[in-house]
Scaffold this motif. Structure first.
Motif, PDB file in Angstrom:
ATOM      1  N   ILE A  10      -2.206 -12.181  -4.176  1.00  0.00           N
ATOM      2  CA  ILE A  10      -3.015 -11.081  -4.946  1.00  0.00           C
ATOM      3  C   ILE A  10      -2.818  -9.815  -4.226  1.00  0.00           C
ATOM      4  N   THR A  11      -2.769  -9.828  -2.678  1.00  0.00           N
ATOM      5  CA  THR A  11      -2.392  -8.374  -2.145  1.00  0.00           C
ATOM      6  C   THR A  11      -1.104  -7.925  -2.593  1.00  0.00           C
ATOM      7  N   ALA A  12      -0.027  -8.798  -2.489  1.00  0.00           N
ATOM      8  CA  ALA A  12       1.299  -8.478  -3.062  1.00  0.00           C
ATOM      9  C   ALA A  12       1.600  -7.886  -4.428  1.00  0.00           C
ATOM     10  N   VAL A  13       0.566  -8.658  -5.518  1.00  0.00           N
ATOM     11  CA  VAL A  13       0.432  -8.160  -6.682  1.00  0.00           C
ATOM     12  C   VAL A  13      -0.094  -6.915  -7.118  1.00  0.00           C
ATOM     13  N   LEU A  14      -1.081  -6.505  -6.291  1.00  0.00           N
ATOM     14  CA  LEU A  14      -1.578  -5.297  -6.323  1.00  0.00           C
ATOM     15  C   LEU A  14      -0.865  -4.093  -5.621  1.00  0.00           C
ATOM     16  N   LYS A  15      -0.163  -4.406  -4.586  1.00  0.00           N
ATOM     17  CA  LYS A  15       0.823  -3.452  -4.024  1.00  0.00           C
ATOM     18  C   LYS A  15       2.016  -3.165  -4.983  1.00  0.00           C
ATOM     19  N   ASN A  16       2.358  -4.260  -5.735  1.00  0.00           N
ATOM     20  CA  ASN A  16       3.586  -4.072  -6.584  1.00  0.00           C
ATOM     21  C   ASN A  16       2.995  -3.077  -7.777  1.00  0.00           C
ATOM     22  N   LEU A  17       1.857  -3.380  -8.262  1.00  0.00           N
ATOM     23  CA  LEU A  17       1.039  -2.815  -9.109  1.00  0.00           C
ATOM     24  C   LEU A  17       0.889  -1.048  -9.033  1.00  0.00           C
ATOM     25  N   LEU A  18       0.501  -0.930  -7.852  1.00  0.00           N
ATOM     26  CA  LEU A  18       0.445   0.445  -7.288  1.00  0.00           C
ATOM     27  C   LEU A  18       1.947   1.231  -7.238  1.00  0.00           C
ATOM     28  N   GLU A  19       2.730   0.431  -6.578  1.00  0.00           N
ATOM     29  CA  GLU A  19       4.194   0.992  -6.306  1.00  0.00           C
ATOM     30  C   GLU A  19       4.944   1.429  -7.661  1.00  0.00           C
ATOM     31  N   ASP A  20       4.631   0.723  -8.688  1.00  0.00           N
ATOM     32  CA  ASP A  20       5.206   0.852 -10.041  1.00  0.00           C
ATOM     33  C   ASP A  20       4.562   1.917 -10.705  1.00  0.00           C
ATOM     34  N   SER A  29       5.997  13.415  -9.259  1.00  0.00           N
ATOM     35  CA  SER A  29       7.084  13.588  -9.020  1.00  0.00           C
ATOM     36  C   SER A  29       7.675  14.595  -7.854  1.00  0.00           C
ATOM     37  N   SER A  30       6.872  15.536  -7.891  1.00  0.00           N
ATOM     38  CA  SER A  30       7.309  16.538  -6.840  1.00  0.00           C
ATOM     39  C   SER A  30       6.776  16.022  -5.610  1.00  0.00           C
ATOM     40  N   MET A  31       5.976  15.211  -5.405  1.00  0.00           N
ATOM     41  CA  MET A  31       5.683  14.644  -3.995  1.00  0.00           C
ATOM     42  C   MET A  31       7.076  13.952  -3.482  1.00  0.00           C
ATOM     43  N   GLY A  32       7.820  13.454  -4.194  1.00  0.00           N
ATOM     44  CA  GLY A  32       8.995  12.564  -3.550  1.00  0.00           C
ATOM     45  C   GLY A  32       8.564  11.036  -3.566  1.00  0.00           C
ATOM     46  N   ASN A  33       9.252  10.522  -2.424  1.00  0.00           N
ATOM     47  CA  ASN A  33       8.876   8.935  -2.227  1.00  0.00           C
ATOM     48  C   ASN A  33       7.447   8.823  -1.715  1.00  0.00           C
ATOM     49  N   ILE A  34       6.515   8.013  -2.307  1.00  0.00           N
ATOM     50  CA  ILE A  34       5.290   7.733  -1.965  1.00  0.00           C
ATOM     51  C   ILE A  34       5.186   6.317  -1.206  1.00  0.00           C
ATOM     52  N   LEU A  35       4.908   6.248  -0.041  1.00  0.00           N
ATOM     53  CA  LEU A  35       5.130   4.962   0.751  1.00  0.00           C
ATOM     54  C   LEU A  35       3.704   4.204   0.634  1.00  0.00           C
ATOM     55  N   VAL A  36       3.643   3.029   0.095  1.00  0.00           N
ATOM     56  CA  VAL A  36       2.763   2.058  -0.246  1.00  0.00           C
ATOM     57  C   VAL A  36       2.688   0.804   0.821  1.00  0.00           C
ATOM     58  N   THR A  37       1.452   1.026   1.603  1.00  0.00           N
ATOM     59  CA  THR A  37       1.488  -0.253   2.643  1.00  0.00           C
ATOM     60  C   THR A  37       0.286  -1.015   2.580  1.00  0.00           C
ATOM     61  N   THR A  38       0.144  -2.085   3.448  1.00  0.00           N
ATOM     62  CA  THR A  38      -0.985  -3.030   3.306  1.00  0.00           C
ATOM     63  C   THR A  38      -1.499  -3.205   4.892  1.00  0.00           C
ATOM     64  N   LEU A  39      -1.577  -2.048   5.570  1.00  0.00           N
ATOM     65  CA  LEU A  39      -1.768  -2.060   7.195  1.00  0.00           C
ATOM     66  C   LEU A  39      -3.251  -1.826   7.317  1.00  0.00           C
ATOM     67  N   PRO A  40      -3.798  -2.305   8.315  1.00  0.00           N
ATOM     68  CA  PRO A  40      -5.343  -1.674   8.820  1.00  0.00           C
ATOM     69  C   PRO A  40      -4.942  -0.453   9.014  1.00  0.00           C
ATOM     70  N   PRO A  41      -6.146   0.242   8.660  1.00  0.00           N
ATOM     71  CA  PRO A  41      -6.262   1.746   8.883  1.00  0.00           C
ATOM     72  C   PRO A  41      -5.908   2.178  10.048  1.00  0.00           C
ATOM     73  N   ASP A  42      -6.455   1.504  11.188  1.00  0.00           N
ATOM     74  CA  ASP A  42      -6.183   2.188  12.627  1.00  0.00           C
ATOM     75  C   ASP A  42      -4.686   2.172  12.859  1.00  0.00           C
TER      76      ASP A  42
END
Length: 456
Positions: A10-20, A29-42
């Protein structure tokens, strides 16, 4: 497949949903590449030259209240049949654990308005995907497994079947779980990270099945039976076309899948055994009870032997889940403007079909349809002591105007039809003028979310 992969999937599915979604959004588009991660905030650090980033973090797992039924409902409904079924098939679907996944989505930016733009786009993406379909889950899992073949998730998925995992997950629903300032402050204190704009979501219902016994003498009855005949598979559960597929009280349920037609075909719904009215190899039609409660339910197809039709055992399909949406009728009781009793309250009465039990959680959503306002007021109703079909709430703290009323019972939302007058009310309050919309609201347990008119 090892169903312990359900949470990671489910985490992988949500990550892919956000990336796409972020890639396809031309406004970003003006921001360029937006990194999507699943890491602890700290573990996230964004410097002055860092790229915009979005982080999806699973911060809590809770048991879905329907898990009590999944584990014990069949036993309570028919203990004799359950006992015989457990002996014949000790590893059947009643051992499934239903859970809710709670996610924190945080946005990071290094320039003006980047975080606001990212947060708005994220909420739009999640709002447009309230339910994850089997096709979306399958596509996302294949994409996630192919992106990093050396990663642990890709290696775990590579040697297994996507279809089996998808059947185990059932229907997955996404809904906002908006926090107030105090709740968000407590969460970030526990995370020990530097606070950034965030939003929280609840994903339900994800199911985890018990592992198959390693004892070679113990075999799942479905696996044993599959040597002789095909095992039924449920792929989708919808209602009649009249409701555009949404399942409402008393409607006919349509089950689509494979190998559904057996010698004797039955449907098990919440532990009750039903006889379908239409039986085909790829489709079943069964009538649901008009008293079936709103919320998440589980359904299975059972094939029985002609020689033993009364047996509780048989060849069972995967356990599919569906959401039953309540029907409501709303009306407003407006105070008499000539009354000398200024304390008279403005109330909204909402009638529910089916009735609400004391254990169910009920929220009412008031959506302004005034051309000058796009406010949405969400109110949690206090639990009652008895089963009821009517809920009344005071709305003195809500500005006057026309509103659409929508209800949510155990996460199942009523259908919102803007053309139906039964969902529309007019609020006229004596102690709060419409010009006071932006004042802080007190005295009620609710969360307020500003949405654009087209979002609901």
């Amino acid at each position: 497949m090892n169903s312990g992969l359900a949470i990671a999937s489910i985490t992988a599915v949500l990550k892919n949903l956000l990336e796409d979604g972020l890639v396809q959004n031309t406004a970003l588009s003006s921001m360029g590449n937006i990194l999507v991660t699943t890491l602890p905030p700290d573990q996230i650090s964004v410097g002055v030259d860092g790229q915009p980033q979005l982080n999806l973090f699973l911060y809590q797992v809770s048991q879905n209240r329907n898990a009590d039924w999944i584990g014990h409902g069949a036993q309570e409904t028919n203990p004799d049949n359950f006992s015989r079924s457990a002996q014949a098939n000790p590893l059947n679907e009643t051992s499934r654990l239903a859970i809710n996944l709670h996610y924190l989505i945080t946005v990071y930016g290094t320039q003006d308005f980047q975080t606001e733009m990212l947060l708005g786009c994220v909420m739009q993406l999640m709002h447009q995907s309230p339910v994850l379909s089997n096709d979306a889950i399958r596509s996302s899992l294949k994409h996630a497994a192919s992106m990093n073949r050396a990663g642990p998730f890709a290696q775990a998925v590579a040697s297994n079947s996507f279809d089996v995992l998808i059947n185990q997950l059932g229907q997955v629903q996404i809904e906002p779980d908006l926090f107030d300032t105090e709740q968000m402050s407590k969460l970030w204190s526990l995370l020990q990270g530097s606070y950034r704009p965030s939003v929280t979501y609840q994903v339900s219902m994800v199911s985890i099945s018990s592992e198959k016994s390693s004892n070679p003498m113990v075999m799942d009855s479905r696996e044993e039976a599959s040597n002789d005949r095909e095992v039924p598979v449920i792929e989708k559960v919808i209602a009649s076309p009249a409701t555009n597929g949404a399942i409402t009280p008393g409607c006919d349920l349509i089950l689509y899948g494979k190998h559904l037609d057996g010698d004797i075909t039955k449907v098990r719904l919440d532990g009750d055994e039903l006889t379908p009215t239409v039986v085909e190899d790829i489709r079943l039609l069964v009538k649901s009870s008009p008293t079936l409660q709103a919320g998440v339910h589980q359904i299975q197809v059972i094939h029985k032997e002609v020689t033993d039709p009364l047996s509780a055992s048989g060849i069972s399909s995967n356990a599919a889940t569906f959401i039953l949406r309540p029907r409501i009728t709303a009306s407003a009781k407006i105070p008499n403007s000539d009354s000398q009793q200024q304390s008279e309250e403005t109330t909204i009465a909402v009638q529910f079909t089916p009735k609400i039990s004391p254990q169910q959680q009920v929220y009412l959503k008031l959506i302004s349809v005034d051309e000058y306002s796009d406010k949405v007021y969400q109110i949690r109703t206090p639990p009652g002591d008895l089963e009821t079909d009517t809920v009344e709430i005071s709305v003195n703290d809500i500005p006057s105007g026309p509103y659409l009323v929508q209800a949510q019972v155990d996460g199942a939302e009523s259908l919102l039809d803007v053309d139906q007058s039964k969902n529309r009310v007019i609020i006229q309050t004596q102690n709060l003028a419409s010009s006071n919309e932006d004042e802080e609201m007190n005295g009620m347990e609710h969360q307020v979310t500003a949405l654009t008119g087209g979002d609901f």
